[in-house]
Scaffold this motif. Structure first.
Motif, PDB file in Angstrom:
ATOM      1  N   GLY B  93     -40.653  14.673 100.243  1.00 11.48           N
ATOM      2  CA  GLY B  93     -39.666  15.368 101.042  1.00 11.48           C
ATOM      3  C   GLY B  93     -38.579  15.985 100.184  1.00 11.48           C
ATOM      4  O   GLY B  93     -38.174  17.124 100.401  1.00 11.48           O
ATOM      5  N   GLU B  94     -38.120  15.239  99.205  1.00 14.56           N
ATOM      6  CA  GLU B  94     -37.127  15.777  98.284  1.00 14.56           C
ATOM      7  C   GLU B  94     -37.675  16.980  97.533  1.00 14.56           C
ATOM      8  O   GLU B  94     -37.025  18.014  97.379  1.00 14.56           O
ATOM      9  CB  GLU B  94     -36.748  14.705  97.264  1.00 14.56           C
ATOM     10  CG  GLU B  94     -35.334  14.194  97.400  1.00 14.56           C
ATOM     11  CD  GLU B  94     -35.095  13.071  96.430  1.00 14.56           C
ATOM     12  OE1 GLU B  94     -35.262  13.301  95.222  1.00 14.56           O
ATOM     13  OE2 GLU B  94     -34.769  11.945  96.882  1.00 14.56           O
ATOM     14  N   TRP B  95     -38.895  16.826  97.067  1.00 15.84           N
ATOM     15  CA  TRP B  95     -39.507  17.863  96.251  1.00 15.84           C
ATOM     16  C   TRP B  95     -39.689  19.153  97.051  1.00 15.84           C
ATOM     17  O   TRP B  95     -39.463  20.255  96.568  1.00 15.84           O
ATOM     18  CB  TRP B  95     -40.855  17.357  95.728  1.00 15.84           C
ATOM     19  CG  TRP B  95     -41.339  18.051  94.511  1.00 15.84           C
ATOM     20  CD1 TRP B  95     -40.601  18.440  93.444  1.00 15.84           C
ATOM     21  CD2 TRP B  95     -42.680  18.444  94.232  1.00 15.84           C
ATOM     22  NE1 TRP B  95     -41.399  19.037  92.511  1.00 15.84           N
ATOM     23  CE2 TRP B  95     -42.676  19.054  92.972  1.00 15.84           C
ATOM     24  CE3 TRP B  95     -43.878  18.322  94.929  1.00 15.84           C
ATOM     25  CZ2 TRP B  95     -43.835  19.550  92.396  1.00 15.84           C
ATOM     26  CZ3 TRP B  95     -45.025  18.804  94.351  1.00 15.84           C
ATOM     27  CH2 TRP B  95     -44.997  19.416  93.091  1.00 15.84           C
ATOM     28  N   LEU B  96     -40.087  18.983  98.328  1.00 18.75           N
ATOM     29  CA  LEU B  96     -40.358  20.144  99.173  1.00 18.75           C
ATOM     30  C   LEU B  96     -39.122  20.613  99.925  1.00 18.75           C
ATOM     31  O   LEU B  96     -39.146  21.654 100.572  1.00 18.75           O
ATOM     32  CB  LEU B  96     -41.458  19.800 100.189  1.00 18.75           C
ATOM     33  CG  LEU B  96     -42.858  19.590  99.628  1.00 18.75           C
ATOM     34  CD1 LEU B  96     -43.770  19.018 100.690  1.00 18.75           C
ATOM     35  CD2 LEU B  96     -43.407  20.897  99.095  1.00 18.75           C
ATOM     36  N   GLY B  97     -38.066  19.830  99.821  1.00 21.43           N
ATOM     37  CA  GLY B  97     -36.919  20.119 100.649  1.00 21.43           C
ATOM     38  C   GLY B  97     -36.122  21.343 100.250  1.00 21.43           C
ATOM     39  O   GLY B  97     -35.950  22.257 101.039  1.00 21.43           O
ATOM     40  N   GLY B  98     -35.638  21.348  99.037  1.00 12.32           N
ATOM     41  CA  GLY B  98     -34.718  22.407  98.633  1.00 12.32           C
ATOM     42  C   GLY B  98     -35.409  23.700  98.239  1.00 12.32           C
ATOM     43  O   GLY B  98     -36.189  24.256  99.005  1.00 12.32           O
ATOM     44  N   ASP B  99     -35.101  24.147  97.071  1.00  4.58           N
ATOM     45  CA  ASP B  99     -35.681  25.395  96.564  1.00  4.58           C
ATOM     46  C   ASP B  99     -37.140  25.145  96.167  1.00  4.58           C
ATOM     47  O   ASP B  99     -37.432  24.302  95.330  1.00  4.58           O
ATOM     48  CB  ASP B  99     -34.885  25.870  95.348  1.00  4.58           C
ATOM     49  CG  ASP B  99     -35.430  27.185  94.823  1.00  4.58           C
ATOM     50  OD1 ASP B  99     -36.130  27.875  95.576  1.00  4.58           O
ATOM     51  OD2 ASP B  99     -35.144  27.505  93.658  1.00  4.58           O
ATOM     52  N   ARG B 100     -38.026  25.887  96.785  1.00  8.19           N
ATOM     53  CA  ARG B 100     -39.438  25.640  96.544  1.00  8.19           C
ATOM     54  C   ARG B 100     -39.998  26.411  95.361  1.00  8.19           C
ATOM     55  O   ARG B 100     -41.195  26.365  95.096  1.00  8.19           O
ATOM     56  CB  ARG B 100     -40.250  25.994  97.789  1.00  8.19           C
ATOM     57  CG  ARG B 100     -40.085  24.971  98.876  1.00  8.19           C
ATOM     58  CD  ARG B 100     -41.176  25.093  99.913  1.00  8.19           C
ATOM     59  NE  ARG B 100     -40.971  24.107 100.972  1.00  8.19           N
ATOM     60  CZ  ARG B 100     -41.653  24.104 102.097  1.00  8.19           C
ATOM     61  NH1 ARG B 100     -42.550  25.035 102.328  1.00  8.19           N
ATOM     62  NH2 ARG B 100     -41.437  23.172 103.002  1.00  8.19           N
ATOM     63  N   THR B 101     -39.166  27.137  94.674  1.00  8.38           N
ATOM     64  CA  THR B 101     -39.673  27.915  93.552  1.00  8.38           C
ATOM     65  C   THR B 101     -40.395  27.029  92.546  1.00  8.38           C
ATOM     66  O   THR B 101     -41.500  27.334  92.109  1.00  8.38           O
ATOM     67  CB  THR B 101     -38.512  28.642  92.849  1.00  8.38           C
ATOM     68  OG1 THR B 101     -37.774  29.375  93.821  1.00  8.38           O
ATOM     69  CG2 THR B 101     -39.055  29.581  91.788  1.00  8.38           C
ATOM     70  N   GLY B 102     -39.761  25.920  92.218  1.00  5.98           N
ATOM     71  CA  GLY B 102     -40.365  25.021  91.242  1.00  5.98           C
ATOM     72  C   GLY B 102     -41.692  24.454  91.731  1.00  5.98           C
ATOM     73  O   GLY B 102     -42.654  24.355  90.979  1.00  5.98           O
ATOM     74  N   VAL B 103     -41.730  24.093  92.998  1.00  9.35           N
ATOM     75  CA  VAL B 103     -42.953  23.521  93.557  1.00  9.35           C
ATOM     76  C   VAL B 103     -44.074  24.549  93.523  1.00  9.35           C
ATOM     77  O   VAL B 103     -45.188  24.268  93.073  1.00  9.35           O
ATOM     78  CB  VAL B 103     -42.711  23.058  95.004  1.00  9.35           C
ATOM     79  CG1 VAL B 103     -43.916  22.306  95.506  1.00  9.35           C
ATOM     80  CG2 VAL B 103     -41.466  22.202  95.079  1.00  9.35           C
ATOM     81  N   GLU B 104     -43.766  25.734  94.004  1.00  7.36           N
ATOM     82  CA  GLU B 104     -44.796  26.782  94.037  1.00  7.36           C
ATOM     83  C   GLU B 104     -45.282  27.092  92.629  1.00  7.36           C
ATOM     84  O   GLU B 104     -46.461  27.302  92.399  1.00  7.36           O
ATOM     85  CB  GLU B 104     -44.234  28.043  94.685  1.00  7.36           C
ATOM     86  CG  GLU B 104     -43.993  27.879  96.174  1.00  7.36           C
ATOM     87  CD  GLU B 104     -43.504  29.168  96.807  1.00  7.36           C
ATOM     88  OE1 GLU B 104     -43.278  30.146  96.073  1.00  7.36           O
ATOM     89  OE2 GLU B 104     -43.344  29.182  98.043  1.00  7.36           O
ATOM     90  N   LEU B 105     -44.361  27.122  91.711  1.00 11.45           N
ATOM     91  CA  LEU B 105     -44.692  27.373  90.321  1.00 11.45           C
ATOM     92  C   LEU B 105     -45.701  26.355  89.796  1.00 11.45           C
ATOM     93  O   LEU B 105     -46.761  26.730  89.279  1.00 11.45           O
ATOM     94  CB  LEU B 105     -43.397  27.297  89.530  1.00 11.45           C
ATOM     95  CG  LEU B 105     -43.300  27.618  88.077  1.00 11.45           C
ATOM     96  CD1 LEU B 105     -41.844  27.799  87.727  1.00 11.45           C
ATOM     97  CD2 LEU B 105     -43.894  26.552  87.193  1.00 11.45           C
ATOM     98  N   GLU B 106     -45.368  25.084  89.969  1.00 12.34           N
ATOM     99  CA  GLU B 106     -46.250  24.045  89.443  1.00 12.34           C
ATOM    100  C   GLU B 106     -47.609  24.082  90.123  1.00 12.34           C
ATOM    101  O   GLU B 106     -48.651  23.948  89.473  1.00 12.34           O
ATOM    102  CB  GLU B 106     -45.601  22.665  89.629  1.00 12.34           C
ATOM    103  CG  GLU B 106     -44.376  22.480  88.756  1.00 12.34           C
ATOM    104  CD  GLU B 106     -43.893  21.031  88.759  1.00 12.34           C
ATOM    105  OE1 GLU B 106     -44.744  20.134  88.862  1.00 12.34           O
ATOM    106  OE2 GLU B 106     -42.674  20.812  88.663  1.00 12.34           O
ATOM    107  N   TYR B 107     -47.590  24.287  91.437  1.00 10.36           N
ATOM    108  CA  TYR B 107     -48.861  24.300  92.152  1.00 10.36           C
ATOM    109  C   TYR B 107     -49.689  25.524  91.784  1.00 10.36           C
ATOM    110  O   TYR B 107     -50.911  25.457  91.701  1.00 10.36           O
ATOM    111  CB  TYR B 107     -48.643  24.228  93.662  1.00 10.36           C
ATOM    112  CG  TYR B 107     -48.968  22.869  94.194  1.00 10.36           C
ATOM    113  CD1 TYR B 107     -50.271  22.537  94.553  1.00 10.36           C
ATOM    114  CD2 TYR B 107     -47.995  21.895  94.288  1.00 10.36           C
ATOM    115  CE1 TYR B 107     -50.580  21.270  95.013  1.00 10.36           C
ATOM    116  CE2 TYR B 107     -48.295  20.631  94.743  1.00 10.36           C
ATOM    117  CZ  TYR B 107     -49.581  20.321  95.110  1.00 10.36           C
ATOM    118  OH  TYR B 107     -49.879  19.062  95.550  1.00 10.36           O
ATOM    119  N   GLU B 108     -49.019  26.617  91.569  1.00 10.87           N
ATOM    120  CA  GLU B 108     -49.777  27.820  91.236  1.00 10.87           C
ATOM    121  C   GLU B 108     -50.497  27.650  89.903  1.00 10.87           C
ATOM    122  O   GLU B 108     -51.661  28.022  89.752  1.00 10.87           O
ATOM    123  CB  GLU B 108     -48.833  29.026  91.179  1.00 10.87           C
ATOM    124  CG  GLU B 108     -49.587  30.326  91.247  1.00 10.87           C
ATOM    125  CD  GLU B 108     -48.676  31.494  91.547  1.00 10.87           C
ATOM    126  OE1 GLU B 108     -47.444  31.313  91.541  1.00 10.87           O
ATOM    127  OE2 GLU B 108     -49.202  32.592  91.769  1.00 10.87           O
TER     128      GLU B 108
END
Lengths: 190, 190
Positions: B93-108
């Motif tokens: 939840g924390e990871w997906l909560g705020g700015d998702r740029t980092g998440v999308e980056l890592e997943y991409e």
DNA sequence: ATCCCATGTGGACGAGCGTACATAACGAGG
DNA sequence: CCTCGTTATGTACGCTCGTCCACATGGGAT
């Protein structure tokens, strides 16, 4: 009024796009590569699909159709009294067993939704449809959970190169399928 | 002997690559775009990373480091007697909560391994490392399963645009964490 | 029979790409 | 101090790309 010179020109382009993605990956998809594969002039692809996103949406939707049909035809899943976890694990094994071109193709289009908002509704359709199919055998929450697990297991196999372990998949799916307080006695019948 | 004109030139290029992928997606990653972002000449990027795959490998490995550190620092997960499912759901939840740029980056970068075999070992490292971390709190099979579920849940949120439902994630994770014959009594304490 | 417009075509344009390579800068070893 | 090889740079080439547009074509409406 739809049929003019080439009634299924549009369809031929979609088929060609799917073949291109299967062969060269999503990065190799371009108006030109599709035009060459479909044996139509360049202008024809840009006419029917103004942007590549449009083409991807059509291709993903068609690719989804294929898998959904496979799941639907497995009465091992839909039939009453079937072991859902085992059935899904076996299905996944079949899907991942032979030629993986089709699997990689569908997943590549599916995963492209991460960066292309235009694909997200189609990706959502995919998970929703599958969940709806499975919901007939359990409750909606479990159905959605099973879809997530299928995605997760499949992804790990495809991304890491790990061979598919059907017993392992069956085990996880079984844990998810079982409600925390024990197996769910009734299926929402009427 | 390693340090010449610019000792961390290589590192700066990797950082720039990560920023580029975050901002423009993996499709926008090129020797030129990275060179511009890192403020180095074009030849410098091709010198340090002969192919884009090399650069992606370095970027993915570095991105993985970041998340692994976050997980490691959560003693809510590693501490004894912690609720593993709840902790993981909260972390997600924390990871997906705020700015998702980092998440999308890592997943991409992570998902790019589907079509780029060069990335697969790094992707495998990622899942293995996380599984090893979790294995300290359960058995190895369950740890791997939890990683798969995390991937699946995360993927559905990112791909379909569905908002993250922490309670739902906790519920699934809990089902997976519980062995089929009931909760596992002992943690392997040396 | 005639017109209209959706359908289909082909080429041209500018931008961005990976790559290659000749050359410059500099630290280390003689 | 001088030479040598690693590191770094700038530029040019050939290619593919998305986009655009002027034009051809022929079925449906009138």
């Amino acid at each position: 009024m739809a049929r003019r010179y080439d009634p299924d020109r549009r369809q031929r382009i979609i088929d060609a796009a799917i073949r291109v993605v299967g062969a060269k990956g999503l990065a190799g998809l371009s108006h030109r590569s599709v035009a060459a594969e479909a044996d139509v002039p360049l202008g024809s692809t840009t006419y029917h699909f103004a942007t590549l996103d449009d083409l991807m949406v059509a291709a993903l939707r068609q690719a989804n159709e294929g898998f959904a049909a496979v799941v639907r035809d497995r009465d091992a899943l839909t039939g009453p009294g079937a072991d859902l976890a085992a059935g899904l694990a076996a299905l996944l094994g079949e899907w991942l067993g032979g030629d993986r071109t089709g699997v990689e193709l569908e997943y590549e289009l599916y995963l492209a939704a991460l960066r292309r908002p235009a694909l997200r509704p189609v990706a959502a359709e995919w998970t929703d449809d599958l969940a709806a199919l499975l919901a007939a055998r359990t409750d909606p929450v479990t159905a959605r959970a099973l879809v997530a697990v299928l995605d997760g297991v499949c992804l790990q196999v495809l991304l890491t190169g790990t061979p598919y372990d059907e017993a392992y998949a069956r085990e996880i799916l079984a844990r998810v399928a079982a409600a925390p307080g024990g197996p769910r006695p009734e299926t929402p019948s009427p």
